[in-house]
Design an enzyme around this catalytic site. Structure first.
Site, PDB file in Angstrom:
ATOM      1  N   SER A   1     -11.467  18.463  13.495  1.00 56.86           N
ATOM      2  CA  SER A   1     -11.470  17.060  13.904  1.00 56.86           C
ATOM      3  C   SER A   1     -10.660  16.820  15.167  1.00 56.86           C
ATOM      4  O   SER A   1     -10.883  15.832  15.862  1.00 56.86           O
ATOM      5  CB  SER A   1     -10.926  16.186  12.760  1.00 56.86           C
ATOM      6  OG  SER A   1      -9.629  16.625  12.389  1.00 56.86           O
TER       7      SER A   1
ATOM      8  N   LYS B   1      -4.022  28.421   7.616  1.00 53.78           N
ATOM      9  CA  LYS B   1      -5.438  28.350   7.959  1.00 53.78           C
ATOM     10  C   LYS B   1      -5.927  29.565   8.733  1.00 53.78           C
ATOM     11  O   LYS B   1      -7.084  29.599   9.142  1.00 53.78           O
ATOM     12  CB  LYS B   1      -5.704  27.080   8.771  1.00 53.78           C
ATOM     13  CG  LYS B   1      -5.304  25.807   8.045  1.00 53.78           C
ATOM     14  CD  LYS B   1      -5.564  24.572   8.872  1.00 53.78           C
ATOM     15  CE  LYS B   1      -5.100  23.325   8.133  1.00 53.78           C
ATOM     16  NZ  LYS B   1      -5.347  22.092   8.906  1.00 53.78           N
TER      17      LYS B   1
ATOM     18  N   GLY C   1      -9.880  17.200   8.052  1.00 52.31           N
ATOM     19  CA  GLY C   1      -9.170  17.185   9.330  1.00 52.31           C
ATOM     20  C   GLY C   1      -8.445  18.486   9.583  1.00 52.31           C
ATOM     21  O   GLY C   1      -7.749  19.003   8.705  1.00 52.31           O
ATOM     22  N   THR C   2      -8.614  19.024  10.773  1.00 51.98           N
ATOM     23  CA  THR C   2      -7.983  20.285  11.157  1.00 51.98           C
ATOM     24  C   THR C   2      -8.125  20.445  12.667  1.00 51.98           C
ATOM     25  O   THR C   2      -9.035  19.890  13.262  1.00 51.98           O
ATOM     26  CB  THR C   2      -8.644  21.484  10.438  1.00 51.98           C
ATOM     27  OG1 THR C   2      -8.317  21.461   9.054  1.00 51.98           O
ATOM     28  CG2 THR C   2      -8.150  22.809  10.984  1.00 51.98           C
ATOM     29  N   THR C   3      -7.236  21.224  13.247  1.00 48.35           N
ATOM     30  CA  THR C   3      -7.389  21.676  14.627  1.00 48.35           C
ATOM     31  C   THR C   3      -7.154  23.178  14.656  1.00 48.35           C
ATOM     32  O   THR C   3      -6.065  23.648  14.323  1.00 48.35           O
ATOM     33  CB  THR C   3      -6.389  20.980  15.565  1.00 48.35           C
ATOM     34  OG1 THR C   3      -6.590  19.570  15.516  1.00 48.35           O
ATOM     35  CG2 THR C   3      -6.592  21.454  16.998  1.00 48.35           C
TER      36      THR C   3
END
Length: 273
Positions: free
Chosen positions: A168, A72, A39-41
């Site tokens: 995600s 990130k 999960g990441t944006t």
């Protein structure tokens, strides 16, 4: 002089993947390793003076939050940075390799590396591994051709776009970018839009969270903005949960004496020489 029977081959070895497929066919019900959900944006957009990249700071291990302040946005070159989504180790090592290769490229050519050069190397590396390196990347930077923004997917495909989002939480982030993005935006407007896009991804996805990090890249250089926004601040307690002694009554009390027996006593002399 003795030589090995088989010369070492370059690239990814698919022997374990073929072994797992054969075991699954031979033993019905066998639980084989599967890709873990990540999960990441991450997002980025081009404005009038350069490129701005953004990302959340949550790192997850399945349903467990492993890190709340994960970084990130990775350094590639002085005017080129890269956001990584997917498997944290894959994204970290892929961007480190790209940074090392670009430094060697700059030393051998005597010129600053281009954003397209970084993107080409990343997509060729990911294509060689056929998607088994789970890294979705957004490359942004400024060179002599101007500001550029690329999205690179784990299988090696890429696109050059004025704005993009991956991870995600990309659906919520890209919805905000598509609604409010305009060409030749000012830095203040682009920064506000990026924060809103990452915030939408954080609030709409359980795999994203923490703070909003950003990196502003212009022809003059790059500037990292850690914890630019905190959309999910901890809830403050309305009062102190402290009660006076005796608030809760004691209904019964039992005291059990504890007897100790000395079995052995050893004294060790200290060496003073």
């Amino acid at each position: 002089m003795q030589k090995t029977v088989l010369e070492p081959q370059r690239g990814f070895s698919f022997e374990n993947c073929e072994r797992n497929a054969a075991l699954q066919r031979a033993l019905p019900g066998l639980r084989v390793p599967h890709a873990r959900k990540t999960g990441t944006t991450i997002a980025g957009l081009v404005f009038q003076d350069g490129v701005i990249l953004g990302a959340d700071t949550r790192a997850t291990n399945d349903s467990v939050v492993a890190d709340k302040i994960c970084e990130k946005i990775h350094f590639i070159a002085p005017k080129i940075y890269c956001c990584g989504a997917g498997v944290a180790a894959d994204a970290e090592m892929t961007t480190r390799m790209a940074a090392s290769n670009m430094e060697l490229h700059a030393l051998s050519t005597g010129r600053e590396c281009r954003v397209a050069t970084v993107t080409r190397m990343l997509r060729q590396t990911l294509f060689r591994y056929q998607g088994y390196v789970g890294a979705s990347l957004i490359v942004g930077g400024v060179d002599f051709t101007g500001p550029q923004l690329y999205s690179v997917h784990p299988h090696g495909s890429y696109s050059r776009l004025p704005f993009t989002a991956l991870g995600s939480g990309q659906d919520a982030a890209i919805a905000v970018l598509e609604d409010r993005f305009q060409p030749n935006m000012t830095l203040e407007a682009a920064q506000e839009l990026l924060v809103e896009a990452i915030t939408a991804g954080i609030l709409g996805d359980l795999g994203s969270g923490g703070n909003v990090d950003a990196c502003v890249i212009t022809a003059a250089g790059a500037k990292m903005l850690r914890a630019l926004s905190s959309p999910t601040k901890p809830i403050e307690r309305s009062s102190q949960y402290r009660f006076a002694p005796g608030t809760t009554p004691v209904l019964s009390q039992t005291v059990v004496p504890l007897t100790l027996e000395l079995v052995e006593e050893t004294v060790q002399a200290m060496d003073v020489e």
